[in-house]
Structure formats: structure tokens, C-alpha cells
Design an enzyme around this catalytic site. Structure first.
Site, mmCIF file in Angstrom:
data_model
loop_
_atom_site.group_PDB
_atom_site.id
_atom_site.type_symbol
_atom_site.label_atom_id
_atom_site.label_comp_id
_atom_site.label_asym_id
_atom_site.label_seq_id
_atom_site.Cartn_x
_atom_site.Cartn_y
_atom_site.Cartn_z
ATOM 1 N N ASP A 1 -1.943 -7.852 1.515
ATOM 2 C CA ASP A 1 -0.601 -7.978 0.407
ATOM 3 C C ASP A 1 -0.652 -9.625 0.291
ATOM 4 O O ASP A 1 -0.207 -9.834 -1.165
ATOM 5 C CB ASP A 1 0.586 -7.625 0.938
ATOM 6 C CG ASP A 1 0.690 -5.974 1.414
ATOM 7 O OD1 ASP A 1 -0.015 -5.292 0.307
ATOM 8 O OD2 ASP A 1 0.900 -5.503 2.523
ATOM 9 N N HIS B 1 3.338 5.410 2.984
ATOM 10 C CA HIS B 1 4.340 4.773 3.965
ATOM 11 C C HIS B 1 5.801 5.654 3.318
ATOM 12 O O HIS B 1 6.860 5.198 3.445
ATOM 13 C CB HIS B 1 4.701 3.464 3.951
ATOM 14 C CG HIS B 1 3.395 2.751 4.312
ATOM 15 N ND1 HIS B 1 3.052 2.658 5.723
ATOM 16 C CD2 HIS B 1 2.714 1.885 3.677
ATOM 17 C CE1 HIS B 1 2.035 1.918 5.721
ATOM 18 N NE2 HIS B 1 1.801 1.329 4.578
ATOM 19 N N GLY C 1 0.726 -1.102 0.122
ATOM 20 C CA GLY C 1 0.069 0.090 0.054
ATOM 21 C C GLY C 1 0.850 1.190 0.038
ATOM 22 O O GLY C 1 2.014 1.340 0.301
ATOM 23 N N SER C 2 0.288 2.462 -0.219
ATOM 24 C CA SER C 2 1.080 3.633 -0.145
ATOM 25 C C SER C 2 0.831 4.288 1.181
ATOM 26 O O SER C 2 -0.090 3.879 1.886
ATOM 27 C CB SER C 2 0.343 4.643 -1.450
ATOM 28 O OG SER C 2 0.731 4.002 -2.647
ATOM 29 N N HIS D 1 0.672 0.329 10.094
ATOM 30 C CA HIS D 1 -0.330 1.262 9.654
ATOM 31 C C HIS D 1 -0.985 2.218 10.712
ATOM 32 O O HIS D 1 -2.089 2.793 10.727
ATOM 33 C CB HIS D 1 -1.443 0.692 8.793
ATOM 34 C CG HIS D 1 -0.875 -0.224 7.795
ATOM 35 N ND1 HIS D 1 -0.464 -1.526 8.005
ATOM 36 C CD2 HIS D 1 -0.718 -0.155 6.571
ATOM 37 C CE1 HIS D 1 0.064 -2.152 7.038
ATOM 38 N NE2 HIS D 1 -0.209 -1.176 5.957
#
Ligand SMILES: Nc1ncnc2c1ncn2[C@@H]1O[C@H](COP(=O)(O)OP(=O)(O)O)[C@@H](O)[C@H]1O
Ligand SMILES: Nc1ncnc2c1ncn2[C@@H]1O[C@H](COP(=O)(O)OP(=O)(O)O)[C@@H](O)[C@H]1O
Ligand SMILES: [Mg+2]
Ligand SMILES: [Mg+2]
Ligand SMILES: [Mg+2]
Ligand SMILES: [Mg+2]
Lengths: 215, 330, 330, 215
Positions: free
Chosen positions: B112, B58, B55-56, B217
Site C-alpha cells: 500500500d 477484508h 486490498g480487498s 492478512h
């Protein structure tokens, strides 16, 4: 008129389901805050909107093909664990032939096929505090209803009820899969986000169908 | 804490950030399709490709390590969300087209892994030569199903160096597995992040609390306690890591300190100082280190501490040249 | 906002952070005396030395750029405080002992300039060959007495490259002056920092306010306004910078975006994207860029935008190899 | 006994001054928040503690040498604009010969010499909202008092009063030097941090001396 659904019914089912989920999206994100990363509302709405879009596309392919393509589209947009499983479920429904119209038995076979596809991707079972807690009983309810000759509307109503109880029951569970699994007891008391959205999905399916039949 | 971020339409966030990123590093990367970041200049044909996904939100995150000596491609999902399996299939196909097989490196997070598994099943059916490595080094959860945290960067570095030197897929896989198996990470936070899409904090910590065992997250951890000093925090975390990894005297270790976002490098230096002192006291040899922000969690305050057992070959691979936007080795 | 930082005794903060920093980058730097960070491997004799000075608490800050191709020494003060003049005198003497003269680069802040002036008077009396360059590029104040912000990094880079290539002190001074004269910076904040020693925020911004024209230490600016989107903020700042620097079409520019601390790289990518688009629309050529955290202000949220007019030689010097802890050019 | 000061007096003066400043250090940092970086209390306490330490060191050098060395020690520890100027001031006091004992006239010459040294480093003048607003009138008051034959205690009292009024007056000024200069009108209404600490410095000098003479 025999008890079958066609693409128009499917379209309405997904429109209603998306509506339900959109309406509760803030709650869904909040539930995901307990042990997850707080984004379930966002991700599941994105997936539902993709399904809605696909069901509304012009095409005269059989329902199974429509579902398989729609499921893969969800697998295309991405959106965390829930989208991967929802996409797999919908795509999996299309692994059995449904034709351009299908009756309650076929529809139940479709749902069962979707569930089998999901079970290939996750080891989570009912009791693990995931969307499986809503999905498994919902699909079982449809199968049972179809087996005893119920109408589609009735079968979907029973599925929605089963999904809702399943989601409700996650409140008393400790998460064992997904991001929340690391938190143990801290997840006690609040429902699983994914199970809640699956309950909303089936509730949408049911109300869409119920309304149609009332007309 | 109300969200105060420089963003535009939240629905366009990921697309815009990938565009900005590739504009900022044209020498290193370009966008392939909507969400795969690939090298601006591909590796020569006949070499193993290194691909990752995640995911974005980070940043620099996984895509910050695409470039010579590390990754060939990074498949970016939306904020905190795994990319779609279809995107992964496409990117792996592209990677395989140019190279001698592909090593897919996946951080152990449900989304993921689901995407990666679906993709692996598809590319296996196509007969492509792909192997997958899972990083799962977060000791806050029990063995068998641990989260992947900053350790992936070490795997990118050593396996990427092997690939760059022309190693076979089996060899790259073996190196990646060895690195992954020899590393342990633990995260701590003192203030949580706000999700840029929902605008909401994931949870809040008390005025004088910190939490050990955080996820990548902002997921809550399992060790809430009173805020500690830099020295105390360093010691608590290091002890747990050394115990879990069962490091003994005279062994050689790599330490990575990964800032979560708002925690300053100043603080990381203080923590690092204590780590170095404590290792010295235990006669454990701190042979390499990296300190900075590698995989962040928005404006969360806190950091991850990674410790890895190194051998001669892993050190050589760590030292090999790399030139990516956020990790360079001359 | 209560301070939540990983520190130990605040009085030992600077000493500990310098120790931690040098432990983390043994290949690049070492500590000389109590507060000068110098290269681990000095430049060969007979070459110009590059020295800078400034307070700590801005990590990576000035000391993060000591290494091949950039600085030879950085004299670190306490948190947000200029180093003592005596320390500066000693460091300049050391630098001059090894090299062909010393270029002292000073950011225009009262304390730093006072220390530098006292030091320059002393070393001049000793007959040492030292020249001083002042960076003063913050357009939020009027010409003649502007603050030095992140632009110093560009000066370190180009003058450092000249020195590394064996240029004379006059030549390095000329390059540094040219870079300094051709750059402009503006800072914005949405949330302020807490001073790690006093534990207090310097001031507070309203829930939906941002402030343009911030100083390097969280000093309040002069343009308080409602929080804007990434695009709007980028446009407002870029317009002011381009006007002040009087950039015309077809000129070549370098852009640096410097995160203040808590603002994410994700946001900087969004801002950078709009800057690149806006420059393109004006036919101004964005030839080089740097995006990241270079000189921070603790956990302040915001960023600095620097724009500089480049010529062929400055670009070449910018591209020359560098190997420092926080700025590398392969 | 003639009206002179020796190292013991100087020691007490700096001890009292450090005491005053330490006591108000939070206020000093707060004043520095208005236009500065909020650290003046910290930096000036560090400088004062260095001066105290130096004055307490065993040595029989003349007062001017003691002051010069102490000033340079402050220039050694560092601490922003204020320490650079305070260090310069104290070191500059030692640029005139004071011997091991000095009378009011010599002492006034020392202060004047310190001020000249400061004026070489900053262009700030009274009215610019800096420590000069307290320092300049304080030194002028000592010189005037010494000129009209006042006692040291009285001269320092007058200096303390002048410094306090000077600091007080900065409330109505707009900063033109230091970090605060960029803020213009926003600095109106609160006193300059550096001027306030200079006022406390002279107040400490004065009370120390007054107390001694009371004995
Ligand atoms: N391994 C898994 N098996 C079944 N369901 C899972 C699994 N992992 C996560 N889920 C479901 O996904 C939900 C979270 O979805 P979402 O927040 O959209 O994705 P992510 O966790 O990637 O952020 C959980 O509440 C849970 O119901
Ligand atoms: N150029 C100058 N001339 C005279 N006094 C100055 C100058 N710059 C700053 N000052 C004084 O220093 C004070 C601030 O000191 P301090 O906070 O300790 O240092 P810094 O500003 O470097 O953080 C200001 O309040 C002002 O009185
Ligand atoms: Mg989630
Ligand atoms: Mg997510
Ligand atoms: Mg200061
Ligand atoms: Mg200050």
C-alpha cells in the site's frame, strides 16, 4: 550478426520468464506464507502476464518506451508490494534510451536504471531478505559482464546465476522489510518469496536468450 | 482446513465483489472505473476529499466506510493486495477535481505504501494539493515501522467529520495525525483464514493455541501461547496497549473491538466487558466504543483490540453524523 | 473441529454477554432485571411497545435491534434456549405499564412459542392489552409450521416504525402480520457451529458438502448436496423462494442476506450480485436490501436468504428512521 | 406406618432424578444433535437443578404449593422447549391439593394434573417422538397402579418402566414436534432427547423411593 536484442528477443525473454514463474507459482505462495499473506504466486503471475501481454502488443516504439509502458501497466493492475516494485523496475529500465535494438552495454544501462528506480521506492538493501537480494546482484552481474565485453546471452546467464545465489542466501536471513519483517527469527530457513521470483525472472530471461542463440 | 467458500471464478472475485457491494448499497456508493468506490452523491465542491486505498478480502473493509461523514473514495486492490499505483493516481486526480485538496489515508503495509508513494510523487508533479497520513498502530512490532490495523476507521471517522464540516486540508491532516498518533492496536487469532484465491490457509495454529500479534492478512504473529479465557485474553492485550500508549488515570479513551471474521460478537461482548471493568479499575474513562466487524481477515477467528486517547475535539468529531454502509452515526 | 472460543465459565456466558452488550451500547440499551434488554431512553407514554424474545448465541440477534424505530424490549434466553415464561410475563407487564398495549413478536421455535403462550395466558388473565405475532417463514418445512429465521428483523423494522409513529396496537399488529405473511427465508450452511456451552459441533458436513434448509441453531437441514458456486447457490435458493412466495414480474421485493457467522461479507456480496441479476432478468424489482450479520449461529459458515414482497406502505416503514445497535436508518 | 410421602420423600425423589439426568447429560445433548440444537443436556440439567434447589428450600407449605412454586421457578430460569414443558408439568402437579403428606392415589392425581397442564401447551401426542412418549405412559402407569391399590414405590417403579419403554419406542418414530420435526426420516434410529430425560426423571423418582423403603 552483431550481438543486439530487438523487441522479438525482449518478447521471448518475458514469455520465458512468465513461464518460469507460472510454473512455480504455488511454491511462491507457500514461501509467502511463512511471514507474509500467502499470495505472492498469485500477484507475481498477474504482473508477469501483464508484462507478457504488453510485450506482445503490436507497436514499433523503441524498446525503452515499450518497457516504460509495460512497467506502468503493471503499476496499473496492482498486486501488493512485489508488483509495485517489479513495475517500477521495468518502467525504470525505460528511463534510458534503448532504441529499437540495443547491445549488451545499453541493456545493462537499462537494468541499472531500473534498479535505481526501485531504490527510490524502498530502503531495503541486500541482506534484508527481500527481492533486493536477488535483484541487486543480478543487475551488478549484467553490468560487470557488459563492462568486460561479454555477450548478451552470457551476461544474462551470469545475472541468472547471481540472482539464484542471492535468493538462496535469503534462507539464512531475517526479514527486515515487507510483511515478513514482523516475524524476526521465524523467517530463518526459508527463502524470501520475492527474491525467489526475481531469480526465476532472470532465469527466464537467460534461457530464452540461450535458446535463441542455439538456433 | 479445506476452503469452503461461496465464490465463482477466483480470478473474477474482486470485480464481482465490488459489483455486489455497490448493488447492495446504491444509496451510499457507486463504482468509478474498475476499482474506485466513491460516494453515490459527491460532497459539495470546495470541500476536502478523503481517500484511502487497500486490498480487498477484508469486507466490510475500507470501502464499507465511504459515505457522508467519512470517506469520499476507496481504491480497492485485489484480494490482500494493494491496488495499482496508476489506479491511485486516477482516483486522487478525480478527488482533487471536485474538492479543496485531498487527504490520502494509508495503512502501513509495504504494498500500500509503495503504491501510495508512487501515486503521491505523480500527483505532486501535477501540482495537486494532496497530503498523506500513514496509520501504523500495531504494537506487536517496534516503533518506527508498525502495521496499520483497524485504527484507520477511527481516522476516517474524525478526519472525515472535519472535512464534512468544511475544515481545510491542513486542519483535516492535523486531526488525522492526532488520531493516528493516539491509537494503538493488537490482534489475536485462534484459527487462521484461507486465502480465497489460492484456497490455502496461511498457517495453522495448534488445537489449543492462540497467537497474539497477528497481521491484517493472517500473517503470523509473535506471541503464540495456549488458548486463554476471554477475561485473560482481554487483560493481556489491554495491558500491553495501555503500557504502549502510556495512558494514565482519568484520561479518556475510545475502544474498538474488531472481529476477524469467524469470532462471534458474543465473544467480543465478553472481551469488551472485561476491558470495561479493567479500565474502570484503573480509573481510565471509557468514553466511546465500537464493537463489530470492520476490517476482517476472511474466516479467521480472533479479533483486534484498539485503544485510543481521546480529547474533547476528537470525541466531538467521533460523535458527528455519519452515514456509510457499515458505520452510521445518527 | 475442536471449539476455540474466547469465553469464561460457560455457565456465566449469557449473563456476561448481556452485561458486555449493554456496556458497549449505553446510548441505546440497558438491562432490566437479569435478562430483558430495554431501551436506554423509553418511548414516550401512550405508544405501543414492541417486545420480542428468544435464545442467546445469535449475536447481534434480537437484542441488537432494541432502540428507536424498532424494539422496546428483547427478552434473552440462555444460549440457544428460549427465555423462561416468567421473565416474559414480567417484561410484558413492564412494557404495558408504559405504553398503549404491547406487540409480542415471536419466532416460531417450540421453546419460544411455549414460553410466549404461557406468558400470553398469564397477561391475558391480568387484562393487559397484548397481541402476539408469530414469524414462520422458513420454506424448508411445510406450510403450517415453519421456523422463524431472519425475517423477524423486517417485522421489527416495519411494525417498529408504525409504533414509533404512534399507530394503534391493532394497526401495528396488522403491519407486522402483513410483513410476516409476505416473507420467505431459506438457509444454507457449509460448516456447522460448535455450541459454546457443550463445546460440541451439532453435526458435521463432509469436506465438499453443503446443506440447504438449515435451522437457526445449526439444526441439520434437508437438502444436502455438493458445494456449489456463489452463483449456483444464489440461483437455487432464489428460485425456491420466488416459487414459494409466488412472486410475479413487476412486483417489488426486499432481499436480506444474513451471514451465519464465519461466511464472509465478500461471499455475501457475490451471492447478492447474482440475486440482483436474476431478479432483473425476471423483471422483479429489487427495491430494498440489507446485507450483513443479523442473527448468527455462532461460527457456522453459511447464510440465510430472505425475500419479501413489499408494498408502498411497507417500503415507507422500512425507510423510516431507526437507531439501534445493529440496524440504523438515518 | 401408612404408605404416604412427605416433603422429605419428594426432596429425595428430585435429588435422585437430578442425579440421573446430570449423569447422562452428555448423552442427552448428543441425542438432541440429531434433529435439534444439541443442548438438551444443558437445559434439562439447569431445570432439574432448579427443582432440586426449590425442594431443598426451608418451608412448611403443602406439597402442592411446593410443586407449583418449583414448577414456576423452572419457568423462570428458561431453557427451551423442554424446560417450558417440564416446568408446566411440575407446576401443574400442584393444581390438585396434596397436603403435607399424600398417599398413592393423591400422588397419582397430582401427576395426572401435571400431564393435563402440559397437554394444554402442546399438541404433541405419544407417537410424535417427543417427551410425551415417555410422560403419558408414565403417568398412566401411576394412575393404574394407584387404582389397583399398589404401593407408591411400586407405582413409581411401574411408571419408570413405562417411561423407559416409551422413550425406547421413540427410536422407531419420525419427529413431528420440536426442532427435530423438520428432519423427517433422518431422526429414525435414535431416541428423542426429551423422552429420554423424562425416562431418567421417573427412574430417579423410583430408585429414590425404593431405596428409602429398603431402609
Ligand atoms: N519494502 C520492500 N522492499 C523490497 N521488497 C519488498 C518490500 N516489501 C515486500 N517486498 C517483497 O515483496 C514480496 C512479497 O510480495 P507479495 O506477496 O506479492 O506482496 P504483498 O506482501 O503485498 O502480499 C516479499 O517476499 C519481498 O521480496
Ligand atoms: N412441541 C413440543 N411438544 C412436546 N415436546 C417437545 C416439543 N418441542 C420440543 N419438545 C421436547 O423437547 C426436547 C428438546 O428439548 P431442548 O433441547 O431442551 O429444547 P430446545 O428444543 O428448545 O433446544 C425434544 O427432544 C422434545 O422431547
Ligand atoms: Mg503476499
Ligand atoms: Mg498480498
Ligand atoms: Mg435449545
Ligand atoms: Mg435443544
Amino acid at each position: 550478426m552483431s550481438d543486439v536484442i530487438c523487441i522479438f528477443d525482449l518478447r521471448r525473454m518475458f514469455t520465458h520468464a512468465a513461464e518460469q514463474i507460472r510454473h512455480e507459482s504455488e511454491l511462491l505462495s507457500q514461501l509467502d506464507c511463512v511471514g507474509g499473506d500467502g499470495d505472492h504466486g498469485t500477484t507475481i503471475v498477474r504482473a508477469m502476464e501483464m508484462l507478457e501481454y504488453e510485450m506482445n502488443a503490436k507497436s514499433d516504439r523503441p524498446l525503452d518506451v515499450r518497457l516504460r509502458d509495460a512497467g506502468w501497466s503493471v503499476l496499473g493492475v496492482g498486486g501488493g508490494a512485489s508488483s509495485a516494485l517489479l513495475g517500477t523496475f521495468i518502467a525504470g529500465m525505460g528511463d534510458v534510451e534503448l532504441g529499437r535494438e540495443c547491445d549488451c552495454k545499453r541493456l545493462a544501462a537499462g537494468f541499472a536504471s531500473g534498479l535505481r528506480a526501485v531504490e527510490k521506492q524502498t530502503k531495503a538493501k541486500p541482506g534484508d531478505k527481500t527481492m533486493m537480494d536477488a535483484l541487486v546482484p543480478a543487475v551488478q552481474a549484467i553490468e560487470a559482464a557488459a563492462g568486460s565485453g561479454e555477450s548478451i546471452a552470457r551476461a544474462l546467464k551470469l545475472a541468472a546465476d547471481a540472482a539464484r545465489s542471492g535468493a538462496e542466501a535469503t534462507k539464512k536471513m531475517i526479514a527486515r522489510y515487507g510483511r515478513a519483517k514482523f516475524l524476526g527469527e521465524r523467517t530463518l530457513g526459508s527463502a524470501d518469496a520475492g527474491a525467489t521470483s526475481i531469480a526465476l525472472l532472470f532465469q527466464g530471461f537467460s534461457t530464452a536468450f540461450a535458446k535463441q542463440k542455439e538456433v | 482446513m479445506r476452503m469452503k467458500k461461496f465464490i465463482n471464478d477466483p480470478r473474477q472475485l474482486t470485480a464481482e465483489l465490488l459489483e455486489g457491494f455497490t448493488l447492495a448499497f446504491p444509496r451510499h456508493v457507486r463504482l468509478s472505473g474498475t476499482s474506485a468506490i466513491v460516494r453515490a452523491t459527491p460532497k459539495p465542491a470546495g470541500m476536502v476529499r478523503m481517500v484511502t486505498l487497500g486490498g480487498s478480502g477484508h469486507e466490510p473493509g475500507l470501502s464499507g466506510f465511504v459515505g457522508r461523514g467519512m470517506l469520499d473514495a476507496s481504491i480497492a486492490g485485489e484480494i490482500f493486495a494493494a491496488p495499482g499505483a496508476v489506479k491511485c493516481i486516477e482516483a486522487i486526480r478525480d478527488a482533487c477535481a471536485g474538492g479543496e485538496g485531498t487527504l490520502l489515508i494509508v495503512l502501513n503495509h509495504a504494498g500500500d505504501v509503495l503504491a501510495a508513494n508512487i501515486a503521491m510523487q505523480a500527483v505532486d508533479r501535477e501540482g495537486l494539493n494532496v497530503k498523506m497520513v500513514l496509520t501504523e498502530e500495531d504494537i506487536s512490532s517496534s516503533v518506527g515501522d508498525r502495521r496499520g490495523l483497524v485504527g484507520c476507521v477511527a481516522v476516517y471517522k474524525v478526519a472525515g467529520a472535519a472535512a464534512e464540516a468544511g475544515a481545510s486540508l491542513e486542519r483535516c491532516f492535523e486531526v488525522a495525525q492526532r488520531m493516528a498518533g493516539n491509537m494503538r492496536t493488537l490482534a489475536v487469532a485462534v484459527r487462521t483464514a484461507t486465502n480465497p484465491v489460492t484456497g490455502q490457509p496461511i498457517f495453522e495454529l495448534g488445537e489449543d493455541e492462540m497467537e497474539i500479534g497477528m497481521g491484517q492478512h493472517g500473517e503470523a504473529g509473535t506471541g503464540r501461547m495456549r488458548l486463554k479465557s476471554a477475561n485473560q485474553t482481554a487483560e493481556i492485550m489491554l495491558d500491553q496497549l495501555l503500557t504502549d500508549l502510556a495512558v494514565s488515570a482519568d484520561e479518556e479513551v475510545l475502544v474498538i473491538l474488531n472481529g476477524a471474521g469467524a469470532t462471534t460478537l458474543m465473544e467480543l461482548y465478553l472481551v469488551f466487558r472485561r476491558v470495561a471493568q479493567a479500565l474502570e479499575a484503573k480509573s481510565i474513562r471509557l468514553v466511546r466504543s465500537a464493537i463489530g466487524e470492520f476490517i476482517t481477515t476472511q474466516e479467521q477467528a480472533g479479533f483486534q483490540m484498539m485503544i485510543a486517547r481521546m480529547d474533547k475535539e476528537l470525541i466531538e468529531l467521533w460523535d458527528a453524523p455519519a452515514d456509510t454502509p457499515f458505520f452510521k452515526m445518527p
